[in-house]
Write an enzyme that holds these catalytic residues in place. Structure first.
Site, PDB file in Angstrom:
ATOM      1  N   HIS A 211      46.504  24.845 -30.265  1.00 53.02           N
ATOM      2  CA  HIS A 211      46.943  25.711 -30.076  1.00 53.02           C
ATOM      3  C   HIS A 211      47.631  25.413 -31.525  1.00 53.02           C
ATOM      4  O   HIS A 211      48.856  25.879 -32.501  1.00 53.02           O
ATOM      5  CB  HIS A 211      48.193  25.839 -29.320  1.00 53.02           C
ATOM      6  CG  HIS A 211      48.689  24.681 -29.187  1.00 53.02           C
ATOM      7  ND1 HIS A 211      48.747  24.030 -27.381  1.00 53.02           N
ATOM      8  CD2 HIS A 211      50.025  24.482 -29.676  1.00 53.02           C
ATOM      9  CE1 HIS A 211      49.703  22.947 -28.081  1.00 53.02           C
ATOM     10  NE2 HIS A 211      50.470  23.573 -28.617  1.00 53.02           N
TER      11      HIS A 211
ATOM     12  N   ASP B 183      41.975  23.216 -24.976  1.00 52.48           N
ATOM     13  CA  ASP B 183      43.106  23.062 -26.263  1.00 52.48           C
ATOM     14  C   ASP B 183      42.675  22.194 -26.800  1.00 52.48           C
ATOM     15  O   ASP B 183      43.960  21.308 -27.351  1.00 52.48           O
ATOM     16  CB  ASP B 183      44.803  23.506 -25.567  1.00 52.48           C
ATOM     17  CG  ASP B 183      45.459  23.846 -25.865  1.00 52.48           C
ATOM     18  OD1 ASP B 183      46.488  23.018 -25.733  1.00 52.48           O
ATOM     19  OD2 ASP B 183      45.702  24.264 -27.309  1.00 52.48           O
TER      20      ASP B 183
ATOM     21  N   SER C 250      52.840  17.957 -29.662  1.00 51.43           N
ATOM     22  CA  SER C 250      51.646  19.074 -29.262  1.00 51.43           C
ATOM     23  C   SER C 250      50.070  18.099 -30.271  1.00 51.43           C
ATOM     24  O   SER C 250      50.639  18.181 -31.437  1.00 51.43           O
ATOM     25  CB  SER C 250      51.398  20.295 -29.416  1.00 51.43           C
ATOM     26  OG  SER C 250      52.342  20.811 -28.554  1.00 51.43           O
TER      27      SER C 250
END
Length: 518
Positions: A262, A297, A377
């Site tokens: 993402h 992911d 992230s």
């Protein structure tokens, strides 16, 4: 009757020419045996009439021509060089029989044949053959010029070889050079095989770690950050006038960076987007997406750098609840930020919505209370030795609170490493699937994942799993929710055969299902 004729007496021996010493005599040749000639054969194969010889008489031929062809006289230079000296006069090289020899030779000619010469096998063609030893011993310098056979010499010891002066120095140097070349070739081949066997390790600057499993002393967080901070980068994605920030971890010397899908998904779907990587020292460079895996992911980005600091991979399976961990990333654009905490839980099933229409994200997460915010992230989660054990991926924020409340999740490195290797090698990865959808159910007697629908021709349909069945165990893992079932399936390899426990109309059953590719 014919009277027997007396045998003719042998002719008297001819004395030695010129001298009779009264002892030896020369033996004359044996009489020739001339058998009569068959007149028929003589007429067939004999010479024509008037021809007495195989050669035409030279004198007759020359007389017929009127002159005799003579060789031209030699040149004067040759005559002067090779003619007889004038001092010799009429002396010739061949002396006449009976003449006095030159020098001091005896006046009596020596005896040439002995009395027993008539019995000499070399003179008597009727004598039997006698085999005897060769005229010269093997290997001697005879007239035939044959070289003696080679003999094997004594073996040389190492001191004699090096110091005994029995081998030329040039030969020793050549032997050493050949050995060196073989060693270098073997070393290069081993290095190439080792590099090809493990794409995530190579001869680079590795972030150092302490002995695994040992609790670090107070103040070790600063030491760990000092050794590993250069391996964590900031990733900037620019799409038009907007963009986003995230983090990444350098995992390979070839410039491969592991991050979240993402973080880079916008750059993958928009051809006008730009992707930049910022290192801890402020250096910026362009990045290129190697591959993405929306289901887990994870994504891999590559940059063109030389000798980067590469993080050392740890083992997430060795983590226990309460172990100290450190998070490094760029929360809210603050590069190289560090937070610390403990492991709050392991094997936490996590399923979240995908980015931009991607399938749901599924993995077994490491839960930590280390502060993780937007921008962390794709960053690193390190254990107390400085080894990478997870990729920070998500946070839990109730209501309108979008910040950290002490519940963050990271993808275990044992699982992420397999995905990263597939992305680096093939640009994509395939996952195991059984072809069904399920929802979580809870009852007094049964908790599990209830099958909502089954894909026709899928692995679940072939195994006999039907709609309405409640799956309570997949392999050795108990299933209490639909998320746990999704995680248990995706962690399997394609083609694995797994035992599945189900509850159908109150009865417990066990089936065998073979996973397929998604």
């Amino acid at each position: 009757m014919n009277e027997q004729q007396p045998s003719p007496e042998p002719p008297p021996a001819t004395p030695v020419s010129g001298v009779d010493d009264g002892q030896g005599r020369r033996i004359g040749p044996r009489p020739l045996d001339r058998p009569p000639v068959d007149p028929t054969q003589a007429a067939e194969f004999g010479r024509p009439d008037g021809v007495d010889s195989a050669f035409a008489p030279r004198a007759a031929s020359a007389a017929a021509n009127g002159s005799i062809a003579l060789a031209p006289p030699p040149p004067e230079a040759l005559s002067t060089a090779f003619s007889r000296p004038d001092s010799l006069g009429d002396v010739v090289l061949q002396r006449a029989p009976g003449s006095v020899p030159y020098g001091s030779e005896p006046t009596v000619e020596p005896v040439f044949w002995q009395d027993s010469a008539d019995r000499d096998p070399w003179r008597d063609p009727g004598a039997g053959a006698i085999l005897g030893p060769p005229a010269a011993e093997s290997g001697s310098d005879g007239d035939d010029g044959a070289a003696p056979p080679a003999k094997t010499g004594p073996l040389l010891s190492v001191p004699e070889l090096l110091f005994g002066r029995r081998v030329k120095p040039v030969a020793l140097a050549s032997l050493a050079g050949v050995a060196l070349l073989i060693g270098v070739a073997g070393g290069l081949a081993g290095w190439a095989i080792a590099q090809a066997g493990n794409p995530l390790t190579s001869s680079v600057t590795l972030a150092q770690v302490d002995s695994p499993g040992k609790q670090a002393a107070p103040g070790s967080v600063a030491d760990i950050v000092k050794r590993t901070q250069a391996a964590v980068v900031q990733i900037e994605v620019q799409v038009g006038s907007g963009g986003g920030l995230g983090s990444g971890v350098m995992i390979d010397a070839g410039g491969y960076i592991l991050t979240n899908n993402h973080v880079v998904s916008a750059a993958a779907t928009d051809p006008t987007a730009t992707l930049r990587v910022v290192f801890a020292d402020g250096t910026k460079t362009d990045g290129k997406i190697v591959g993405r895996d929306p289901k887990t992911d994870l994504a891999v980005v590559k940059v063109a750098v030389t000798n980067p600091t590469v993080i050392q991979l740890g083992k997430s399976s060795s983590l226990s609840v309460g172990d100290q961990v450190i998070a490094i990333g760029s929360p809210l654009g603050l590069s190289s930020s560090v937070t610390s905490g403990i492991v709050s839980a392991v094997n936490r099933p996590l399923q979240a919505a995908g980015e931009g229409g991607d399938p749901p994200v599924t993995y077994d997460a490491i839960q930590t209370d280390a502060a993780i915010n937007h921008g962390n992230s794709g960053g690193a989660l390190l254990d107390d030795t400085g080894a990478l054990v997870g990729i920070n991926s998500a946070i839990l924020s109730p209501g309108d609170n979008t910040g950290s409340i002490g519940i963050g999740f990271a993808i275990p490195i044992d699982f992420a490493r397999r995905i990263a290797e597939g992305l680096i090698r093939d640009g994509q990865v395939k996952h195991a699937d059984i072809g069904l959808n399920a929802r979580s159910v809870s009852a007094v007697s049964t908790d599990g994942a209830q099958v909502q629908n089954v894909k026709e021709g899928g692995a679940a349909a072939k195994a006999g799993i039907a709609e309405g069945d409640v799956i309570t165990k997949f392999g050795d893992r108990p299933i209490r929710t639909a998320d746990e079932l999704s995680v248990a399936v995706i962690e399997r390899n394609i083609g694995d055969t797994v035992k599945v426990q189900i509850v159908r109309q109150g009865r417990q059953m066990e089936l065998q299902v073979t996973t397929q590719s998604d």
